[in-house]
Design an enzyme around this catalytic site. Structure first.
Site, PDB file in Angstrom:
ATOM      1  N   SER A 211       0.849  -1.181   0.000  1.00 18.30           N
ATOM      2  CA  SER A 211       0.000   0.000   0.000  1.00 18.30           C
ATOM      3  C   SER A 211       0.894   1.243   0.000  1.00 18.30           C
ATOM      4  CB  SER A 211      -0.965  -0.047   1.196  1.00 18.30           C
ATOM      5  OG  SER A 211      -1.970   0.927   1.085  1.00 18.30           O
ATOM      6  N   GLU A 341      -8.784  -5.646  -4.485  1.00 16.92           N
ATOM      7  CA  GLU A 341      -8.206  -4.524  -3.746  1.00 16.92           C
ATOM      8  C   GLU A 341      -9.259  -3.585  -3.160  1.00 16.92           C
ATOM      9  OE1 GLU A 341      -5.122  -3.713  -3.029  1.00 16.92           O
ATOM     10  OE2 GLU A 341      -3.800  -4.718  -4.447  1.00 16.92           O
ATOM     11  N   HIS A 441      -7.613  -5.605  -0.133  1.00 15.33           N
ATOM     12  CA  HIS A 441      -6.366  -4.853   0.001  1.00 15.33           C
ATOM     13  C   HIS A 441      -5.737  -5.136   1.362  1.00 15.33           C
ATOM     14  CE1 HIS A 441      -3.719  -1.319  -0.645  1.00 15.33           C
ATOM     15  NE2 HIS A 441      -3.941  -1.022   0.618  1.00 15.33           N
TER      16      HIS A 441
END
Length: 532
Positions: A211, A341, A441
């Site tokens: 991320s 995600e 995610h």
């Protein structure tokens, strides 16, 4: 059970501690004492690894050092207690994934290393940059014992300045908008000075992150001052090319990209200064430095500092433009995403996504092209409007920009693409009934680390444990050699323009293997839509 060696604050000379030669282990006190260039550390020794936490790698960035480049830490002579994590960096309370609170004196790192007795040669080093949208998180959240021991690597996890303290910009302020990236490079320089004392090889460093951590890795690939600090890179959910339409990255977010121009960063900084009464330009920075960090991180506008600014010596060029121009460091790269995600970010939306709201979101995001997207992602094809919106945003915001970034890199360096696809991954975020988490995610982190967050307990099934073992081998093989392949693992083909496949990573006997990533995420459609 952990064995703690209670040496107290005894003078280093009485312990016989001497600076070890490069590549040598410091084995005093059953491996619990290591001598670094700054001073001795007292860590924790377990059955199969050693852990050193809360190691300062730069001076506390407080008072006059707020919004300055990281400065050298003051050396010490008596063993520093490195048996507990250091402070995490200030971050807003109440935000999903945020620890809240924190202290400005937070530039600490942690080292997890196999036992000295297992050393036959210096081991590869893996330096982890945590995620959290550039506004939250900490290095100690991710426990690296299994990665270090099973992968036979030394793992370093770091803190770096976040949000307004890490990415503040102001006219004339040197380093504006990139102090957090400077911290990461300071930690990498610490590794160059000291990792040999832990059995690590300073000439074989892999920088990896997820991320905002993955985006940081990607940015560092375009930073001239990062050259020589690492030799391989793993980018998890963090392509340099990510951008988003209105609401595309999170509820209420306006269309933007990852990287802010110098003028954008300075403009937000000026607004903050005005709002806080620091209205005299020549003294505004001094005025802001007098304010408590807690007052700054809780500002509503503070979340605007979740974008990194270019235009500094650390990040002179927009990383997206640098990637397109071939202006990146030359090294092997692993890069990929999770299968679903955007489900993480859609789950943060307090308002349900109905069929009517789905149409409204498409209109806001795509205007006259909303009908094209609705036709490509029809509600009838998904279990709920929330799943449909998450599928569209997964492809538009995450997957297809990542594919493009991989193509750009593969023109000059070895690239290994992946997709984490365990749609039964344990959830560490709350998901609504109409939005199962899937391979959300951040879900791949559960296969690489133990997660230390309040209220989070993770149990993997036998198939998921097997996937975790394979992923740790892939990641550590890459750290050893620049190639994730190894004996007993399913073949992972390199990404090339002629074979742009990704390695799908999912549990079960057929869970690992190549997937047509472009077709799965409808990237030809999105590429054509962008040209309309």
């Amino acid at each position: 059970m952990l064995i703690r060696v209670a040496l107290g604050m005894v003078a280093a000379s009485t312990l016989g501690i001497k600076q070890p030669p490069v590549g040598a282990w410091q084995e005093d006190a059953v491996d619990a004492i290591v001598m670094t260039a700054e001073g001795p550390l007292q860590g924790t020794v377990a059955e199969d690894y050693r852990l050193f936490q809360g190691i300062p790698y730069a001076a506390p960035p407080v008072r006059d050092l707020r919004w300055q480049s990281p400065q050298p830490v003051a050396p010490w002579s008596a063993p520093l207690d490195a048996t507990a994590p250091g402070n995490w960096c200030p971050q807003p309370a109440g935000m999903p994934g945020s620890l809240g609170g924190g202290e400005e004196d937070c530039l600490f790192l942690n080292v997890t290393a196999p036992h000295a007795a297992s050393a036959t040669a210096p081991k590869p080093v893996m330096v982890w940059i945590h995620g959290g949208g550039f506004v939250s998180g900490a290095g100690n959240i991710t426990g690296a014992r299994r990665l270090a021991v099973d992968g036979d690597v030394v793992v370093v996890t770091i803190n770096y300045r976040l949000g307004i303290l890490g990415y503040f910009g102001y006219p004339g302020l040197a380093g504006s908008g990139a102090f957090g990236l400077e911290d990461q490079q300071a930690a990498l320089r610490w590794v160059q000075r000291n990792i040999a004392a832990f059995g690590g090889d300073p000439e074989n460093v892999t920088l990896f992150g997820e991320s905002a951590g993955g985006m940081s890795v990607c940015a560092q690939l375009t930073s001239p001052s990062a050259e020589g600090l690492f030799q391989k890179a793993i980018v998890q959910s963090g392509s340099c090319l990510i951008d988003w339409p209105d609401n595309g990255i999170s509820p209420g977010a306006e269309a933007a990209g990852l990287w802010a121009s110098p003028d954008e960063a300075a403009g937000v900084g000026q607004t903050v200064a005005q709002d806080l009464g620091c209205t005299d330009a020549p003294t505004a920075i001094a005025c802001l430095r007098d304010l408590p960090a807690s007052d700054l991180v809780e500002l509503p506008l503070a979340l605007a500092f979740g974008r990194v600014a270019y235009g500094s010596p650390t990040l002179p060029k927009d990383p997206a433009r640098a990637m397109r121009d071939g202006g990146h460091l030359s090294m092997p790269v692993m890069m990929g995403t999770t299968r679903d995600e955007a489900r993480t970010f859609v789950s943060f939306d307090p308002d349900p996504i109905t069929a009517e709201r789905y149409d409204a979101l498409l209109d806001d995001a795509f205007g006259d092209l909303a009908g094209d997207v609705a036709e490509r992602y029809p509600l009838a094809a998904y279990s709920s409007p929330a799943v449909a919106w998450a599928a569209a945003m997964t492809d538009r915001v995450w997957a297809c920009p990542t594919l493009e970034n991989e193509r750009l890199l593969a023109a000059t360096v070895p690239v290994f693409a992946f997709e984490f696809a365990d749609r039964e991954a344990p959830a560490i975020f709350p998901f609504a009934a109409d939005l199962p988490g899937g391979a959300y995610h951040g879900s791949e982190l559960l296969s690489l680390f133990t997660i230390d967050l309040p209220g989070v307990e993770v149990t993997l099934s036998p198939d998921q444990e097997a996937l975790s073992g394979n992923m740790i081998r892939y990641w550590s093989n890459f750290a050893h050699s620049g190639d994730p392949n190894g004996d007993g693992l399913p073949e992972w083909r390199a990404f090339t323009p002629g074979d742009p496949s990704a390695q799908s990573l999912a549990p079960g006997p057929e869970g690992i293997g190549p997937v047509d990533y472009s077709a799965e995420h409808q990237c030809d459609f999105w590429r054509a839509l962008g040209k309309k």
